[in-house]
Design a protein around this motif. Structure first.
Motif, mmCIF file in Angstrom:
data_model
loop_
_atom_site.group_PDB
_atom_site.id
_atom_site.type_symbol
_atom_site.label_atom_id
_atom_site.label_comp_id
_atom_site.label_asym_id
_atom_site.label_seq_id
_atom_site.Cartn_x
_atom_site.Cartn_y
_atom_site.Cartn_z
ATOM 1 N N LEU A 13 0.831 -1.204 0.000
ATOM 2 C CA LEU A 13 0.000 0.000 0.000
ATOM 3 C C LEU A 13 0.865 1.253 0.000
ATOM 4 N N MET A 14 1.936 1.247 0.810
ATOM 5 C CA MET A 14 2.767 2.435 0.946
ATOM 6 C C MET A 14 3.513 2.756 -0.349
ATOM 7 N N SER A 15 3.765 1.743 -1.160
ATOM 8 C CA SER A 15 4.548 1.994 -2.361
ATOM 9 C C SER A 15 3.685 2.436 -3.550
ATOM 10 N N ILE A 16 2.387 2.508 -3.355
ATOM 11 C CA ILE A 16 1.524 2.945 -4.463
ATOM 12 C C ILE A 16 1.593 4.475 -4.558
ATOM 13 N N PRO A 17 2.107 5.010 -5.661
ATOM 14 C CA PRO A 17 2.159 6.467 -5.793
ATOM 15 C C PRO A 17 0.767 7.029 -6.034
ATOM 16 N N THR A 18 0.599 8.342 -5.774
ATOM 17 C CA THR A 18 -0.718 8.960 -5.938
ATOM 18 C C THR A 18 -1.175 8.889 -7.393
ATOM 19 N N GLU A 19 -0.237 9.041 -8.332
ATOM 20 C CA GLU A 19 -0.559 8.876 -9.750
ATOM 21 C C GLU A 19 0.495 7.940 -10.307
ATOM 22 N N ALA A 20 0.132 7.110 -11.249
ATOM 23 C CA ALA A 20 1.118 6.220 -11.834
ATOM 24 C C ALA A 20 2.127 7.046 -12.631
ATOM 25 N N ALA A 21 3.404 6.793 -12.434
ATOM 26 C CA ALA A 21 4.444 7.498 -13.184
ATOM 27 C C ALA A 21 5.249 6.489 -13.988
ATOM 28 N N ASP A 22 5.934 6.992 -15.009
ATOM 29 C CA ASP A 22 6.772 6.117 -15.834
ATOM 30 C C ASP A 22 8.118 5.835 -15.171
ATOM 31 N N SER A 23 8.424 6.583 -14.099
ATOM 32 C CA SER A 23 9.738 6.446 -13.470
ATOM 33 C C SER A 23 9.732 5.378 -12.391
ATOM 34 N N SER A 24 10.923 4.886 -12.078
ATOM 35 C CA SER A 24 11.102 4.032 -10.905
ATOM 36 C C SER A 24 12.156 4.698 -10.033
ATOM 37 N N THR A 25 12.288 4.227 -8.800
ATOM 38 C CA THR A 25 13.246 4.844 -7.887
ATOM 39 C C THR A 25 14.597 4.161 -8.023
ATOM 40 N N LYS A 162 6.662 17.487 -5.122
ATOM 41 C CA LYS A 162 6.105 16.195 -4.685
ATOM 42 C C LYS A 162 5.150 15.647 -5.735
ATOM 43 N N GLY A 163 5.213 16.200 -6.941
ATOM 44 C CA GLY A 163 4.251 15.816 -7.965
ATOM 45 C C GLY A 163 4.814 14.841 -8.976
ATOM 46 N N VAL A 164 3.920 14.323 -9.800
ATOM 47 C CA VAL A 164 4.322 13.525 -10.961
ATOM 48 C C VAL A 164 4.393 14.514 -12.128
#
Ligand code: HEM
Ligand SMILES: *[C@@H]1O[C@H](CO)[C@@H](O)[C@H](O)[C@H]1NC(C)=O
Ligand SMILES: *[C@@H]1O[C@H](CO)[C@@H](O)[C@H](O)[C@H]1NC(C)=O
Length: 219
Positions: A13-25, A162-164
């Motif tokens: 749950l914690m790893s779900i970003p607010t919006e899906a992004a194309d990037s990874s960490t 803090k945005g996508v």
């Protein structure tokens, strides 16, 4: 049993970003920065890694520096990032190999033609994280002026820290005319594409200390 399932579920749950992004960490052990990373394909099966790191926290609506890292196969002539997500009215970071190091050019375009040199974005190339070997060239640098700019609506934009954010990249198979000069002319790109980068996943609480630690390149 119930405990471990709960932990796995909470972690997911914690790893779900607010919006899906194309990037990874991506954590770069060499420089110590945590980046949002995107692999931009410029040929079938061949990519350039674009990485962005931001300070954390950033005061609301304040302009802030970013750090980027680009890892390009040696065949790449030049490659760049468009911080506004398109070529026009966006800080353009243009990078290319120059012998054993990498040159960074700052540009801005008001149309789809050769961009002008852009003094509002200022780059500090790092000593650590900038290098060339037989297969790749890599550059790591700080940009002051890439995250706040006059955008496509002709008004000032600050990328939410803090945005996508939608960024874009460009790649050319040909080298600039004068690789040692940051104001060199160059040919138009062969490939462009846009992608979304999750800046929230790229926050660095030790941003200023890491900038100092990695040092300024002298070449
Ligand atoms: C000699 C310099 C350049 C010329 C003549 C040029 C020309 C063009 C043209 C004609 C287009 C629209 C048609 C197409 O997609 O092919 C375009 C799109 C694009 N260019 Fe450039 N460009 C140049 C440099 C750059 C640089 C330095 C960047 C970024 C670092 C960039 C990023 C983009 C992107 C992302 C697009 C697609 C999205 C958009 O249309 O804004 N360009 N360019
Ligand atoms: C940021 O600035 C915009 C435009 O001036 C304003 O609408 C918005 O409320 C501000 N946000 C914060 C968090 O201060
Ligand atoms: C060359 O540099 C790239 C990018 O820094 C790296 O991924 C790769 O492992 C290096 N190759 C060798 C042989 O050291």
């Amino acid at each position: 049993m119930r405990w471990s399932i709960g932990v796995v579920w909470a972690a997911a749950l914690m790893s779900i970003p607010t919006e899906a992004a194309d990037s990874s960490t991506y954590f770069d052990a060499e420089t110590g920065f945590t980046f949002a990373q995107f692999n931009g394909l410029f040929q079938i099966g061949k990519g350039i890694l674009y990485r962005v790191a931001v300070p954390s926290p950033v005061p609301a609506n304040a302009s802030y520096d970013v750090v980027f890292q680009i890892v390009a196969p040696i065949a790449v002539g030049w490659t760049g990032l468009a911080w506004g997500g398109g070529m026009v009215r966006s800080p353009l970071t243009v990078t290319w190999q120059n012998g054993q190091t990498v040159t960074i050019g700052s540009r801005y375009a008001t149309g789809h033609s050769m961009p002008s040199v852009y003094p509002n974005a200022v780059y500090t190339k790092f000593k650590t994280g900038t290098k060339v070997n037989s297969t790749h060239w890599q550059v790591t640098a700080k940009c002051s002026g890439c995250s706040t700019f006059i955008g496509s609506t002709n008004s000032q934009v600050t990328l939410p820290p803090k945005g996508v954010n939608r960024l874009a990249f460009a790649e050319s198979n040909s080298k600039p005319a004068t690789p040692s000069s940051s104001t060199s002319t160059f040919n138009v790109h062969d490939v462009t594409n846009s992608f979304t980068a999750d800046f929230a996943s790229a926050g660095n609480t030790e941003f200023a200390a890491l900038v100092a630690k990695n040092g300024e390149a002298t070449n």
